[in-house]
Enzyme design. Structure first.
Site, mmCIF file in Angstrom:
data_model
loop_
_atom_site.group_PDB
_atom_site.id
_atom_site.type_symbol
_atom_site.label_atom_id
_atom_site.label_comp_id
_atom_site.label_asym_id
_atom_site.label_seq_id
_atom_site.Cartn_x
_atom_site.Cartn_y
_atom_site.Cartn_z
ATOM 1 N N PRO A 2 15.949 -33.788 21.322
ATOM 2 C CA PRO A 2 16.568 -35.051 21.732
ATOM 3 C C PRO A 2 17.865 -35.299 20.965
ATOM 4 O O PRO A 2 17.922 -35.131 19.749
ATOM 5 C CB PRO A 2 15.502 -36.088 21.384
ATOM 6 C CG PRO A 2 14.215 -35.331 21.415
ATOM 7 C CD PRO A 2 14.563 -33.965 20.893
ATOM 8 N N GLU A 3 18.905 -35.689 21.689
ATOM 9 C CA GLU A 3 20.194 -35.990 21.087
ATOM 10 C C GLU A 3 20.413 -37.498 21.123
ATOM 11 O O GLU A 3 19.482 -38.251 21.433
ATOM 12 C CB GLU A 3 21.289 -35.209 21.820
ATOM 13 C CG GLU A 3 21.038 -33.700 21.794
ATOM 14 C CD GLU A 3 22.060 -32.887 22.571
ATOM 15 O OE1 GLU A 3 23.215 -33.344 22.720
ATOM 16 O OE2 GLU A 3 21.703 -31.786 23.035
ATOM 17 N N LYS A 60 20.529 -38.766 15.304
ATOM 18 C CA LYS A 60 19.332 -38.383 16.049
ATOM 19 C C LYS A 60 18.055 -38.907 15.406
ATOM 20 O O LYS A 60 16.954 -38.540 15.813
ATOM 21 C CB LYS A 60 19.263 -36.856 16.158
ATOM 22 C CG LYS A 60 20.471 -36.215 16.835
ATOM 23 C CD LYS A 60 20.365 -34.696 16.811
ATOM 24 C CE LYS A 60 21.615 -34.029 17.333
ATOM 25 N NZ LYS A 60 21.538 -32.553 17.269
ATOM 26 N N ARG A 264 24.146 -20.691 18.874
ATOM 27 C CA ARG A 264 23.648 -21.644 19.873
ATOM 28 C C ARG A 264 24.095 -21.239 21.270
ATOM 29 O O ARG A 264 25.260 -20.917 21.499
ATOM 30 C CB ARG A 264 24.173 -23.060 19.569
ATOM 31 C CG ARG A 264 23.918 -23.527 18.145
ATOM 32 C CD ARG A 264 22.445 -23.703 17.845
ATOM 33 N NE ARG A 264 21.863 -24.766 18.638
ATOM 34 C CZ ARG A 264 21.896 -26.060 18.271
ATOM 35 N NH1 ARG A 264 22.485 -26.421 17.135
ATOM 36 N NH2 ARG A 264 21.332 -26.978 19.025
#
Length: 274
Positions: A2-3, A60, A264
């Site tokens: 979750p961002e 976050k 990433r």
């Protein structure tokens, strides 16, 4: 993971459910999640009798503001909160239960057990890890194109990696960095220090617009994410590049490319982004 939009949505939806509730008991099934204090029994004892006064967010991290303490919670990959009646069966992967005095309880579920919780005396949470060295909030007055230009000019990293650095700007992860860079037409592998002042100004606005739209749509439900009321987000329906490898760019028709930047997975359009 979750961002900012997802955590902000969880904050808003949980606030409607738990503010004003008093904790009578805390059950911890996975002690490794509790990072502060070291003693899980002390964690449970300190929370007993505390009322949730407000809900906050820093990057976050989700913040539960209590009478005397602040609980700092990070959802990591798949953590989620939900409010249940105490007589409802407890689902698998429920690791922490905050039992309230009104017959309900807040349950923290986490399949991968990566989530963390830190408990601080109120006011101390911003001075110590994990919050102490976090960067600027995107929705704050301090986040300006000038500030972003200054910070990006001081790093030799690629722009994608720089934007993921929570010490520069908080709340951005893979999804929203990829989306903001696409909107700004900036290639993710460009060096941050080589991005022009004019381009950073566009990027600054792209970050704000992307995050605002995502928050308004309840975040992105890519895998298991749901908000505090069990509802999915809708922004995944508007993603231009993230998760769209091989699909055509909505701007030029070129297939979306996926590469790796700083370890990433990174999605971009090789034609639109330079």
């Amino acid at each position: 993971m979750p961002e900012l939009p997802e955590v902000e949505t969880v904050r808003r939806t949980l606030a409607e459910l738990v503010i004003g509730k008093t904790i009578e008991q805390v059950d911890v099934g996975w002690a490794k999640m509790i990072k502060r204090p070291d003693d899980v029994d002390q964690f449970k004892w300190l929370l007993k009798g505390q009322t949730i006064r407000s809900m906050g967010r820093r990057g976050k991290f989700l913040l539960f503001h209590l009478d005397d303490y602040t609980l700092v919670s990070h959802l990591r990959m798949e953590g989620r909160y939900g409010l249940y009646q105490q007589n409802e069966s407890v689902a698998k992967h429920t690791h922490v239960r905050f039992v309230f005095g009104d017959g309900t309880e807040l349950r923290y579920q986490d399949v991968r057990k990566f989530g963390t919780m830190h408990l601080f005396q109120s006011g101390r949470e911003q001075m110590e890890p994990p919050l102490a060295k976090l960067g600027v909030e995107p929705f704050s007055d301090q986040f300006s194109a000038k500030l972003l230009t200054e910070r990006l000019s001081k790093t030799s990293r690629k722009i994608k990696s720089a934007l993921l650095d929570q010490g520069i700007i908080v709340g951005l992860g893979n999804i929203y960095v990829d989306e903001a860079l696409f909107r700004a037409r900036i290639h993710p592998e460009r060096l941050a220090k080589d991005v022009t002042v004019a381009e950073v100004k566009i990027l600054h606005q792209a970050i704000l617009n992307t995050l605002t739209e995502a928050v308004n749509l309840g975040g992105s439900s890519i895998k298991s994410y749901v908000n505090g009321q069990g509802e999915m987000g809708m922004f995944q329906q508007r993603l231009d590049v993230y998760g769209r490898k091989g699909e055509t760019c909505r701007q030029c028709g070129t297939p979306i490319t996926k590469t790796v930047v700083g370890g990433r997975g990174t999605h971009f359009c090789s034609v639109c982004q330079k």
